[in-house]
Write a protein that holds these residues in place. Structure first.
Motif, PDB file in Angstrom:
ATOM      1  N   TRP A   1      -6.949 -10.381   3.305  1.00 13.21           N
ATOM      2  CA  TRP A   1      -7.204  -8.952   3.164  1.00 13.21           C
ATOM      3  C   TRP A   1      -5.901  -8.178   3.085  1.00 13.21           C
ATOM      4  O   TRP A   1      -5.751  -7.277   2.289  1.00 13.21           O
TER       5      TRP A   1
ATOM      6  N   PRO B   1     -16.230  -2.388   0.707  1.00 15.44           N
ATOM      7  CA  PRO B   1     -15.057  -1.498   0.707  1.00 15.44           C
ATOM      8  C   PRO B   1     -15.118  -0.399   1.762  1.00 15.44           C
ATOM      9  O   PRO B   1     -14.100  -0.013   2.313  1.00 15.44           O
TER      10      PRO B   1
ATOM     11  N   PHE C   1      -2.880  -5.100  -0.441  1.00  9.18           N
ATOM     12  CA  PHE C   1      -4.338  -5.098  -0.240  1.00  9.18           C
ATOM     13  C   PHE C   1      -5.014  -5.231  -1.618  1.00  9.18           C
ATOM     14  O   PHE C   1      -4.344  -5.376  -2.630  1.00  9.18           O
ATOM     15  N   TRP C   2      -6.342  -5.047  -1.616  1.00  9.44           N
ATOM     16  CA  TRP C   2      -7.077  -4.991  -2.890  1.00  9.44           C
ATOM     17  C   TRP C   2      -6.675  -3.753  -3.691  1.00  9.44           C
ATOM     18  O   TRP C   2      -6.983  -3.653  -4.882  1.00  9.44           O
ATOM     19  N   ASP C   3      -5.992  -2.818  -3.046  1.00 13.38           N
ATOM     20  CA  ASP C   3      -5.503  -1.622  -3.721  1.00 13.38           C
ATOM     21  C   ASP C   3      -4.835  -1.995  -5.048  1.00 13.38           C
ATOM     22  O   ASP C   3      -4.974  -1.314  -6.058  1.00 13.38           O
TER      23      ASP C   3
ATOM     24  N   TYR D   1       1.121   0.584   6.973  1.00 13.25           N
ATOM     25  CA  TYR D   1       0.488  -0.688   6.611  1.00 13.25           C
ATOM     26  C   TYR D   1       1.481  -1.841   6.465  1.00 13.25           C
ATOM     27  O   TYR D   1       1.232  -2.828   5.774  1.00 13.25           O
TER      28      TYR D   1
ATOM     29  N   ALA E   1       0.834  -1.216   0.000  1.00 12.45           N
ATOM     30  CA  ALA E   1       0.000   0.000   0.000  1.00 12.45           C
ATOM     31  C   ALA E   1       0.863   1.257   0.000  1.00 12.45           C
ATOM     32  O   ALA E   1       0.457   2.288  -0.514  1.00 12.45           O
TER      33      ALA E   1
ATOM     34  N   GLU F   1     -15.047   0.998   4.979  1.00  9.70           N
ATOM     35  CA  GLU F   1     -14.651   0.424   6.280  1.00  9.70           C
ATOM     36  C   GLU F   1     -15.313   1.117   7.464  1.00  9.70           C
ATOM     37  O   GLU F   1     -15.001   0.816   8.603  1.00  9.70           O
TER      38      GLU F   1
ATOM     39  N   LEU G   1      -8.492   6.111  -1.091  1.00 12.14           N
ATOM     40  CA  LEU G   1      -9.005   5.418  -2.273  1.00 12.14           C
ATOM     41  C   LEU G   1     -10.307   6.026  -2.779  1.00 12.14           C
ATOM     42  O   LEU G   1     -10.886   5.540  -3.736  1.00 12.14           O
TER      43      LEU G   1
ATOM     44  N   SER H   1     -10.396   7.535   3.557  1.00 17.05           N
ATOM     45  CA  SER H   1      -9.483   6.650   2.829  1.00 17.05           C
ATOM     46  C   SER H   1      -9.040   7.367   1.561  1.00 17.05           C
ATOM     47  O   SER H   1      -9.852   7.993   0.867  1.00 17.05           O
TER      48      SER H   1
ATOM     49  N   LYS I   1     -16.377   5.815   4.779  1.00 16.17           N
ATOM     50  CA  LYS I   1     -14.967   6.199   4.723  1.00 16.17           C
ATOM     51  C   LYS I   1     -14.547   6.437   3.269  1.00 16.17           C
ATOM     52  O   LYS I   1     -13.680   7.229   2.963  1.00 16.17           O
ATOM     53  N   GLN I   2     -15.192   5.689   2.363  1.00  9.91           N
ATOM     54  CA  GLN I   2     -14.764   5.703   0.956  1.00  9.91           C
ATOM     55  C   GLN I   2     -15.902   5.226   0.065  1.00  9.91           C
ATOM     56  O   GLN I   2     -16.911   4.724   0.553  1.00  9.91           O
TER      57      GLN I   2
HETATM   58  C1  BGC Z   1      -8.783   1.585   3.187  1.00  8.87           C
HETATM   59  C2  BGC Z   1      -8.692   0.259   2.478  1.00  8.87           C
HETATM   60  C3  BGC Z   1      -7.319   0.100   1.871  1.00  8.87           C
HETATM   61  C4  BGC Z   1      -6.250   0.287   2.919  1.00  8.87           C
HETATM   62  C5  BGC Z   1      -4.853   0.254   2.343  1.00  8.87           C
HETATM   63  C6  BGC Z   1      -7.669   1.699   4.188  1.00  8.87           C
HETATM   64  O1  BGC Z   1      -7.688   2.968   4.760  1.00  8.87           O
HETATM   65  O2  BGC Z   1     -10.023   1.738   3.828  1.00  8.87           O
HETATM   66  O3  BGC Z   1      -9.686   0.183   1.476  1.00  8.87           O
HETATM   67  O4  BGC Z   1      -7.204  -1.143   1.284  1.00  8.87           O
HETATM   68  O5  BGC Z   1      -6.423   1.538   3.531  1.00  8.87           O
HETATM   69  O6  BGC Z   1      -4.656   1.297   1.457  1.00  8.87           O
END
Ligand code: BGC
Length: 733
Positions: free
Chosen positions: A387, A464, A337-339, A332, A324, A466, A602, A600, A565-566
């Motif tokens: 995750w 997604p 991540f799914w990023d 992190y 990330a 959170e 994202l 976030s 959050k996103q």
């Molecule tokens: C986000 C996640 C993301 C993670 C890493 C979190 O703040 O909510 O969607 O995968 O950060 O970037």
């Protein structure tokens, strides 16, 4: 050229942020952009496979909670160099420095730092040029030049090779959470003529990393050189300094993992060779990923900065994904991540597909662990990708916003589907892709169920967003899983695989009968079964300093409210929204943007893409620029933890998918380009199948230009276009 340069002329106030921005890396190794002449608490150096495992401590540990997590380790930084003038060591303090300049050159792939140091009436000019080779992944260089300006006298260059490092102090920020105990030990010291170094070994994962150093003298009236090892290796090189005569040394660091030492030709260890090769590599990179906003140098620069950082973060061998924070910080913990699949993958897919393929191969390399994990979660079949992870194990200790995000399976499947649609790479599908599609689909067949009306439902998962956890029928998840089932069904047919008829039927049925919530009264897509019934967050009375909410409110307070959050529903509307009308997309956007904090990084990007689609173009532009400049401006106030790779990927998505209106579906490649007064004319290049296409958009027209490759067929809205040879088509809007 300006927009290939990121530069500062004042010593930074926020050193952590500065170090992140000026990080250099090549996907294998990454260095934060700290000053060589001093140590900083936040300096850092990372290798994407040098990580340690450590126990997760729970107050109450329930069944199936992961025992351990993994952290990428801050490796002892080998880049310190300093100097002494007539025996007096440099004090790297503001009062002695002037004409400071630091420049990250995105075209040459080098970081240049220069300043004048002046103390006791002795002035020197210092210039350091650093390069982390894209061509020889183990090699990095610093050419260090000192020129006495007003004196003749002794100058000593001192280079250190550290053997200790410190983890970033995470305080109570869950977005960092690094290990603070010792993670590695020195197991070998090397001193072989002029080359010296250490081998570090982690205690639990038993990873070995060797860092070597060699100092070459390039110019100057050399007197003597001495290497000693007390607490760490130190090399001192003395010169007779002469007014206006440049003393120059080259520090070569060689870093390799698990005894995989590569031999390099003498030539490859020279700076001129590396400079030339680096530039060639980057010329090719920029040629294939050109992005230009004609009248906005700053925005162009911001996007290029982001793309350069993505390149620096990606391992080109398929043995690791993209963390990330790339290789620029401990945020992190170096986790994937799914990023990667949703936000970063598209850029590589359309510019350097071989990297996109490697990212998927990395996921595939973790599939056996994913199958084991699926069983641990109570399912007989399928895979459950973690995750967050480095090696493939689930590293999330907080399951409601971690493991529960089952959508990551469908996100990976989505990337496989996209990869095949863009590349036609059958071999990949046969070797890796189909198994990923089948195993993810199998997992969802187990997780979901057909209710009495034969609808396929997925209960008890997190989408997604959170700020909402463990819900029934998260729309994004259901919609993406529906796509996962469809892809599994279609590709098994296309590739004539031998999975059972019954399984194929199940995939098809689950696809057809997927339950997708819709609120008829509001004409809005609910994020999940109960989201719209919750109380709205009291935004009016939330102080600015209480954002991000996750650092100021207990999850229980956040989860019971309508607050995101996103992007969640809107992300589904973007990725798998072909069958959603523009009107509903607008309703969804209007509804959710008002309750989204963008806590976030994202988030902006997705809203910007949808804003383009529904013709809120000015708003799209505002969101887009916020996304592009997120790290440059440190707008999330945590860029000191490392770059935000997903937002960086988002800056490509925002232009190409957002304003460019690019989509891929069963029928092929589509564009629906738009622009605004502020954005003006822009261009981008993509690779699609075997062709390279340049798209230039302004208020009046769109020009599609085939640059290379075979015939390409695509659509401008409903109009089919075929380009052959080096042809151009101009569409008047
Ligand atoms: C986000 C996640 C993301 C993670 C890493 C979190 O703040 O909510 O969607 O995968 O950060 O970037």
């Amino acid at each position: 050229m300006k927009n290939y340069i990121i530069e500062e002329n004042k010593l930074p106030k926020n050193e952590g942020h500065h170090e992140t921005l000026f990080s250099l890396g090549n996907g294998f190794i990454g260095f934060r952009g700290s000053f060589y002449e001093k140590t900083s608490k936040t300096q850092g150096c990372f290798n994407n496979s040098f990580y340690e495992e450590h126990e997760i401590k729970y107050g109450e540990k329930l069944y199936g909670f992961p025992d351990v997590t993994e952290s990428m380790i801050n490796i002892p930084d080998p880049r310190n160099i300093t100097f002494a003038i007539e025996g007096e060591l440099v004090e790297f303090e503001n009062e002695y420095l002037s004409e400071y300049n630091k420049k990250l050159n995105l075209k040459k792939g080098i970081l240049e730092t220069s300043y004048i140091y002046s103390k006791n009436n002795k002035k020197v000019k210092v210039k350091a040029t650093a390069l982390v080779s894209f061509n020889n992944k183990n090699l990095s260089f610093i050419k260090y030049d000192i020129t006495p300006i007003n004196f003749d006298g002794e100058v000593e260059i001192i280079s250190f090779l550290n053997n200790e490092s410190f983890a970033l102090d995470a305080k109570d920020d869950p977005r960092v959470a690094t290990i603070t105990t010792k993670t590695f030990e020195v197991v070998n010291k090397i001193l072989d003529k002029d080359i010296y170094g250490y081998t570090f070994k982690t205690f639990k994962t038993k990873k070995e990393l060797t860092v070597l150093e060699e100092m070459n003298i390039l110019s100057g009236d050399f007197i003597t050189s001495e290497i000693c090892e007390k607490e760490k290796f130190t090399q001192k090189i003395q010169f007779n300094g002469k007014r206006n005569d440049t003393i120059s040394v080259l520090k070569i660091n060689e870093i390799y993992l698990d005894k995989l030492k590569e031999e390099y030709l003498e030539e490859e260890r020279t700076f001129d060779y590396q400079l030339k090769k680096q530039e060639e590599f980057l010329n090719d990179f920029w040629e294939n990923s050109l992005i230009e906003i004609k009248n906005d140098e700053e925005l162009t620069q911001g996007i290029r900065f982001n793309l350069f950082h993505l390149l620096q973060s990606v391992n080109s061998e398929g043995t690791f994904g993209i963390a990330a924070k790339g290789l620029t910080g401990e945020g992190y913990e170096g986790h994937n991540f799914w990023d990667t699949e949703i936000f970063i993958f598209p850029f590589f897919l359309f510019t350097k597909p071989e990297i996109a393929k490697n990212l998927l191969k990395y996921r595939y390399s973790t599939i056996e662990e994913g199958k084991r994990r699926a069983k641990e979660l109570g399912y007989d079949k399928g895979v459950k990708f973690p995750w967050r992870t480095i090696s493939g194990i689930e590293c999330s200790g907080y399951y409601p916003a971690g493991t529960a995000q089952y959508h990551i399976n469908a996100d990976i499947a989505y990337a496989v589907d996209m990869y095949y649609k863009v590349t036609d790479d059958k071999e990949f599908m046969e070797e890796y892709g189909l198994e990923i599609l089948n195993e993810t689909a199998r997992f969802f067949l187990e997780v979901g169920y057909f209710n009495e009306d034969d609808e396929f439902r997925i209960d008890g998962v997190t989408g997604p967003d959170e700020y909402t956890a463990i819900v029934n029928n998260n729309y994004y998840t259901n919609k993406m899983v529906k796509r996962n089932f469809l892809a599994a069904y279609n590709y098994n047919k296309e590739f004539n695989t031998d999975i059972s008829k019954d399984e194929k039927k199940q995939f098809k049925k689950a696809y057809k009968n997927m339950y997708l919530p819709f609120n008829n009264k509001l004409k809005v897509t609910p994020q999940d079964d109960t989201f719209l019934e919750k109380e709205r967050w009291d935004f009016e009375n939330t102080e600015k300093e209480n954002y991000p909410l996750l650092l100021h409110y207990h999850p229980m307070k956040i989860y019971k409210h309508q607050v995101c959050k996103q992007a969640d529903v809107c992300l589904a509307d973007f990725l798998v929204g072909e069958d959603v009308s523009e009107k509903i997309k607008r309703n969804n956007y209007d509804y959710y943007i008002d309750i989204t904090t963008h806590d976030s990084s994202l988030s902006y990007n997705t809203y910007s893409v949808i804003a383009c689609e529904i013709n809120y173009l000015e708003e799209a532009y505002e969101l887009y620029t916020k996304n592009v400049r997120l790290d440059i401006d440190n707008s999330h106030d945590n860029s000191n933890h490392g770059i935000h790779t997903a937002a960086m990927g988002g800056s490509w998505i925002g232009l190409v998918y957002g304003f460019g209106g690019m989509r891929i579906n069963e029928k092929g490649l589509f564009f629906n380009p738009k622009t605004t007064d502020k954005l003006g004319e822009y261009s981008f290049i993509i690779k699609y199948k075997e062709s390279k296409l340049k798209v230039t958009v302004n208020k009046k027209s769109v020009i599609y230009e085939m640059i290379d490759g075979k015939e390409i067929v695509f659509y401008d809205r409903a109009k089919k276009i075929k380009l052959d040879g080096k042809a151009k088509t101009k569409i008047i809007k």
